[in-house]
Design a protein around this motif. Structure first.
Motif, PDB file in Angstrom:
ATOM      1  N   ALA A   1       1.319   4.067  -3.130  1.00 41.33           N
ATOM      2  CA  ALA A   1       1.050   5.491  -2.885  1.00 41.33           C
ATOM      3  C   ALA A   1       2.250   6.370  -3.223  1.00 41.33           C
ATOM      4  O   ALA A   1       2.125   7.596  -3.258  1.00 41.33           O
ATOM      5  CB  ALA A   1       0.653   5.700  -1.420  1.00 41.33           C
TER       6      ALA A   1
ATOM      7  N   LEU B   1       0.839  -1.197   0.000  1.00 42.17           N
ATOM      8  CA  LEU B   1       0.000   0.000   0.000  1.00 42.17           C
ATOM      9  C   LEU B   1       0.880   1.256   0.000  1.00 42.17           C
ATOM     10  O   LEU B   1       0.617   2.216  -0.744  1.00 42.17           O
ATOM     11  CB  LEU B   1      -0.913  -0.017   1.223  1.00 42.17           C
ATOM     12  CG  LEU B   1      -2.038   1.017   1.287  1.00 42.17           C
ATOM     13  CD1 LEU B   1      -2.951   0.922   0.069  1.00 42.17           C
ATOM     14  CD2 LEU B   1      -2.841   0.836   2.567  1.00 42.17           C
TER      15      LEU B   1
ATOM     16  N   PRO C   1      -8.074   5.368  -1.875  1.00 42.91           N
ATOM     17  CA  PRO C   1      -7.348   5.092  -0.632  1.00 42.91           C
ATOM     18  C   PRO C   1      -8.242   5.139   0.608  1.00 42.91           C
ATOM     19  O   PRO C   1      -8.081   4.318   1.518  1.00 42.91           O
ATOM     20  CB  PRO C   1      -6.270   6.184  -0.598  1.00 42.91           C
ATOM     21  CG  PRO C   1      -6.037   6.518  -2.033  1.00 42.91           C
ATOM     22  CD  PRO C   1      -7.377   6.380  -2.707  1.00 42.91           C
TER      23      PRO C   1
END
Length: 396
Positions: free
Chosen positions: A249, A245, A372
């Motif tokens: 990002a 994750l 997100p």
């Protein structure tokens, strides 16, 4: 202390305010427990290693122990005392029985090939689809295989074992009949296999623990196995989920890792620091009044270390809210510190390098398949990670 989904998804701003205000905060948690919360790096290292802080929940005050609250999270299985509820010398005795299995070189020799083969098989399955849940389709089955291998669970039993682990660990926040049934199945299975391994041992953790001439009694063996299972299963799944994750990002850091696979070792350390799979330490209890800066914590008080907060302390890490896969001297606290340092740290690092390295190589353009803010996070005091991680494996 906040407990809403926004805080669970991103607690770091709140932790920054706590670090700035004072060294120890008395907080009440959503489950009714209370604690002195430590958020600064230097204080965290002290609490994690100082013998004035006991792991014995019997040291907690009476009101904390009332109405079943005296079973801290590390004993929520009801299996009794184990590594996380003992101080030295009992803790030293118990840890010495299993520590040899988690030595870095032994793990690489015994499990390196198994992990690589498992990851490659899962990557090939992922390659047949455009979207997947990275937890369900990759991280969880990978870890189930590795845990079964190191414990010594026969191949024929691993499908059931993995399903029970999922129901116990991944559905913990929802509770319910499935989790209760899985707990019963795991306990029954573990008790049975301990007897089998005692009669016909192999080269695995359960055989060592079950040795009738060994250090442990049966009352100590079953909790130890259950602890290794639950602690090792969930934290490594979270390492993969949180790590991917963070990389999705930050395309710049992801591209750097894709082009520089030699950075995998430092990258795993930074991913562990940046969004720790373990948000809080397990419980500690003061044996005497302890002064933390200008705050005195009385004797007999429960204490929690916010590992995630300490890992973002600017006094310990330059520009701590920035992901930097080349960060040097990364002495994070994600595996704890002192005598209770995570016995499985080397295994988690090995799996992280192989798993995340494989995902970056196979799917360099992987992206979240949801916004997100739509990622659902586990509701847990100790661990931190997404419940599901829907991803697109290649560009549309």
């Amino acid at each position: 202390m906040p407990a809403g989904p926004e805080f669970v998804a991103d607690p770091y701003g709140f932790y920054a305010e706590l670090r700035r205000s004072r060294p120890a905060h008395f907080v009440r948690l959503k489950n009714g427990l209370y604690a002195w919360l430590i958020t600064r790096y230097a204080d965290a290292r002290l609490v994690l290693s100082d013998p004035r802080f006991s792991k014995d929940p019997g040291r907690a005050p009476a009101d904390w122990q009332e109405a079943g609250r005296g079973k801290p999270l590390e004993d929520r299985s009801g299996l009794g005392a184990h590594l996380l509820t003992f101080d030295p010398p009992e803790h030293t005795r118990l840890r010495s029985v299993v520590s040899g299995f988690f030595h870095r070189r032994r793990l690489a020799a015994k499990l390196g090939g198994v992990i690589e083969e498992t990851v490659e098989t899962l990557l090939q399955r992922l390659a047949t689809t455009d979207e997947a849940d990275l937890i369900e389709s990759f991280a969880a089955p990978m870890q189930a295989t590795v845990i079964c291998e190191i414990l010594g669970i026969p191949a024929a039993h691993r499908a059931d074992f993995g399903r029970w682990c999922d129901d116990v660990v991944l559905s913990r926040g929802t509770g319910g009949a499935a989790r209760a049934a899985a707990m019963g199945n795991l306990l029954e299975y573990i008790t049975g296999i301990v007897a089998e391994k005692a009669a016909a041992p192999g080269d695995d953790v359960i055989s060592t623990l079950a040795d009738p001439d060994g250090e442990l009694s049966l009352d100590e063996v079953v909790p130890m196995i259950f602890l290794l299972l639950v602690a090792g299963y969930e934290t490594t799944i979270n390492l993969v989920g949180n790590g991917m994750l963070a990389l999705m990002a930050d395309p710049g850091q992801r591209s750097l890792l894709r082009d520089r696979p030699d950075l995998l070792t430092s990258a795993i350390e930074e991913l562990l620091r940046y969004d720790s799979a373990t948000e809080f330490s397990t419980w500690r209890f003061t044996l005497e009044p302890v002064q933390i800066a200008d705050t005195v914590i009385p004797a007999g008080q429960p204490v929690l270390v916010a590992l995630a907060a300490a890992n973002r302390d600017p006094e310990a890490f330059a520009d701590p809210d920035r992901l930097d896969l080349q960060r040097a001297d990364n002495a994070h606290l994600s595996f704890g510190h002192g005598v209770h340092y995570c016995v499985g740290a080397s295994l988690a690092r090995l799996e992280g390098r192989i798993a995340i390295g494989g995902l970056i190589r196979a799917f360099p353009e992987m992206a979240l398949a949801v916004r997100p803010e739509e990622v659902e996070w586990k509701s847990s005091l100790t661990v931190r990670g997404p419940v599901r991680l829907p991803v697109r494996l290649r560009p549309r």
